[in-house]
Scaffold this motif. Structure first.
Motif, short mmCIF file in Angstrom:
data_model
loop_
_atom_site.label_atom_id
_atom_site.label_comp_id
_atom_site.label_asym_id
_atom_site.label_seq_id
_atom_site.Cartn_x
_atom_site.Cartn_y
_atom_site.Cartn_z
N LEU A 152 141.96 58.32 -95.48
CA LEU A 152 142.61 57.91 -94.23
C LEU A 152 143.97 57.29 -94.51
CD1 LEU A 152 139.58 56.32 -92.32
CD2 LEU A 152 140.66 58.53 -91.87
N ALA A 153 144.02 56.41 -95.53
CA ALA A 153 145.29 55.77 -95.87
C ALA A 153 146.29 56.79 -96.39
CB ALA A 153 145.05 54.67 -96.90
N GLY A 154 145.81 57.75 -97.21
CA GLY A 154 146.70 58.79 -97.72
C GLY A 154 147.24 59.66 -96.60
N PHE A 155 146.39 59.98 -95.64
CA PHE A 155 146.81 60.79 -94.50
C PHE A 155 147.88 60.04 -93.68
CE2 PHE A 155 146.63 62.21 -90.12
CZ PHE A 155 146.57 63.58 -90.24
N ALA A 156 147.64 58.76 -93.43
CA ALA A 156 148.60 57.97 -92.66
C ALA A 156 149.92 57.81 -93.41
CB ALA A 156 148.00 56.60 -92.33
N TYR A 157 149.85 57.77 -94.74
CA TYR A 157 151.06 57.65 -95.55
C TYR A 157 151.88 58.93 -95.46
CZ TYR A 157 153.95 56.89 -99.73
OH TYR A 157 155.01 56.73 -100.60
N LEU A 158 151.21 60.07 -95.52
CA LEU A 158 151.90 61.36 -95.52
C LEU A 158 152.32 61.81 -94.13
CD1 LEU A 158 149.68 63.24 -98.10
CD2 LEU A 158 152.07 62.59 -98.41
N PHE A 159 151.49 61.50 -93.14
CA PHE A 159 151.73 61.97 -91.78
C PHE A 159 151.61 60.81 -90.79
CE2 PHE A 159 149.36 65.17 -94.28
CZ PHE A 159 150.36 66.11 -94.43
N PRO A 160 152.47 59.81 -90.91
CA PRO A 160 152.30 58.58 -90.12
C PRO A 160 152.44 58.77 -88.62
CG PRO A 160 154.44 58.61 -91.21
CD PRO A 160 153.66 59.75 -91.78
N ASN A 161 153.21 59.75 -88.21
CA ASN A 161 153.49 59.89 -86.78
C ASN A 161 152.69 60.99 -86.09
OD1 ASN A 161 155.49 57.79 -86.59
ND2 ASN A 161 156.87 59.12 -87.75
N ILE A 162 151.78 61.60 -86.83
CA ILE A 162 150.88 62.56 -86.17
C ILE A 162 149.99 61.80 -85.19
CG2 ILE A 162 148.81 63.97 -86.55
CD1 ILE A 162 150.10 65.23 -88.88
N ARG A 163 149.88 62.31 -83.99
CA ARG A 163 149.05 61.65 -82.98
C ARG A 163 147.62 62.14 -83.07
NH1 ARG A 163 151.78 58.77 -79.12
NH2 ARG A 163 154.06 58.94 -79.18
N LEU A 164 146.71 61.19 -83.14
CA LEU A 164 145.28 61.49 -83.21
C LEU A 164 144.63 61.04 -81.91
CD1 LEU A 164 144.71 60.10 -86.81
CD2 LEU A 164 145.06 62.49 -86.17
N MET A 165 143.68 61.82 -81.46
CA MET A 165 143.00 61.50 -80.21
C MET A 165 141.74 60.67 -80.49
SD MET A 165 142.98 61.64 -76.93
CE MET A 165 144.16 62.93 -76.52
N LEU A 166 141.72 59.47 -79.95
CA LEU A 166 140.54 58.64 -80.09
C LEU A 166 139.42 59.15 -79.18
CD1 LEU A 166 142.12 55.05 -80.03
CD2 LEU A 166 141.45 56.39 -82.01
N LEU A 167 138.20 58.85 -79.58
CA LEU A 167 137.05 59.18 -78.72
C LEU A 167 136.82 58.09 -77.69
CD1 LEU A 167 134.56 60.61 -81.39
CD2 LEU A 167 136.00 61.88 -79.78
N PHE A 168 136.92 56.85 -78.13
CA PHE A 168 136.71 55.69 -77.25
C PHE A 168 137.79 54.66 -77.51
CE2 PHE A 168 132.50 57.43 -78.33
CZ PHE A 168 132.08 57.84 -77.08
N PRO A 169 138.74 54.49 -76.59
CA PRO A 169 138.97 55.30 -75.38
C PRO A 169 139.69 56.60 -75.75
CG PRO A 169 140.63 53.59 -75.55
CD PRO A 169 139.68 53.36 -76.68
N PRO A 170 139.64 57.61 -74.91
CA PRO A 170 140.25 58.92 -75.21
C PRO A 170 141.76 58.91 -75.01
CG PRO A 170 139.21 58.99 -73.06
CD PRO A 170 138.88 57.65 -73.65
N ILE A 171 142.46 58.23 -75.92
CA ILE A 171 143.92 58.16 -75.83
C ILE A 171 144.50 58.54 -77.19
CG2 ILE A 171 143.96 56.39 -74.04
CD1 ILE A 171 144.40 54.31 -76.23
N PRO A 172 145.72 59.13 -77.19
CA PRO A 172 146.36 59.49 -78.46
C PRO A 172 146.99 58.26 -79.12
CG PRO A 172 147.77 60.11 -76.63
CD PRO A 172 146.50 59.58 -76.02
N ILE A 173 146.94 58.23 -80.45
CA ILE A 173 147.55 57.13 -81.19
C ILE A 173 148.06 57.67 -82.51
CG2 ILE A 173 145.31 56.48 -82.18
CD1 ILE A 173 146.29 53.59 -82.23
#
Length: 223
Positions: A152-173
């Protein structure tokens, strides 16, 4: 779901299979629970292979599901970016780093309580009524969570601004905020000791070693 598994990269696929086999094996042969999770190195229950096998053991179905779900979602992208050999090294080193941080804090706890880092092997009398001592020798660590937090940390380091959709609540972050928030929560739970039997220090250790590896390997931070 078929598309999800058809896009698995080789190392992710093999790690998924290994974790599932270990989970099934420990369910069929319960005594493995005494040999494959990791105990503190001074414990009579410690064996050297545990520093690796602990990463493939899980406490229950929910534990393995969330770890493997994260591996399947984020692992392939990281493996494609780093290449398979480096990704496997990354996964294992993050797991080892997670265990190292967890054991380091255990060692400090023991030293404060007994004056020794390895009191059992040094013949120092142990007061198992002392919660600190009993907590170190009576606990074990298991699960892929340290390696998963590294992913997870490696992914955030490489792609920090990719928006991920949360399940609860269903919002992109953005990935950097999601993973950063998770790490802050882990630090809070560690400091307040509000996390029960979950090894939050191992989660932090996995994320920390992921960042260190990215720097040592000269991987350029994404935008």
């Amino acid at each position: 779901m078929n598309n999800l598994f058809s896009n698995l990269t080789p190392v992710v696929k093999n790690l998924l299979i290994a974790n599932v086999l270990f989970f099934i094996g420990s369910s069929v042969f319960p005594h493995l629970e005494f040999y494959l999770p990791a105990f503190y190195p001074d414990s009579p229950n410690f064996y050297i292979w545990q520093i690796i096998t602990y990463m493939f053991m899980h406490a229950d179905l929910g534990h393995i599901f969330f770890n493997m779900f994260s591996l399947v979602i984020f692992g392939p992208i990281l493996e494609q970016t780093l290449n398979s050999k480096r990704f496997l090294n990354f996964y294992l080193i993050c797991g080892l780093g997670a265990l190292l941080l967890h054991f380091s804090v255990d060692a400090i706890t023991l030293y404060q309580a007994t004056g020794s880092l390895f009191p059992y092997r040094m013949g120092v009398p142990l007061d198992l009524n002392d919660p600190a001592v009993a907590g170190v020798y009576g606990s074990r660590i298991l699960g892929a969570s340290g390696s998963i937090f590294g992913i997870l940390a490696g992914f955030a380091y490489l792609f920090p601004n990719i928006r991920l959709m949360l399940l609860f609540p269903p919002i992109p972050i953005k990935a950097k905020y999601l993973v950063g928030g998770l790490i802050v929560i882990e630090v809070y739970l560690t400091l307040t000791k509000a996390g029960g039997n979950i090894a939050h220090l191992a989660h932090i250790g996995g994320a920390l070693f992921a960042f260190i590896l990215m720097k040592l390997w000269g991987i350029r931070k994404g935008y």
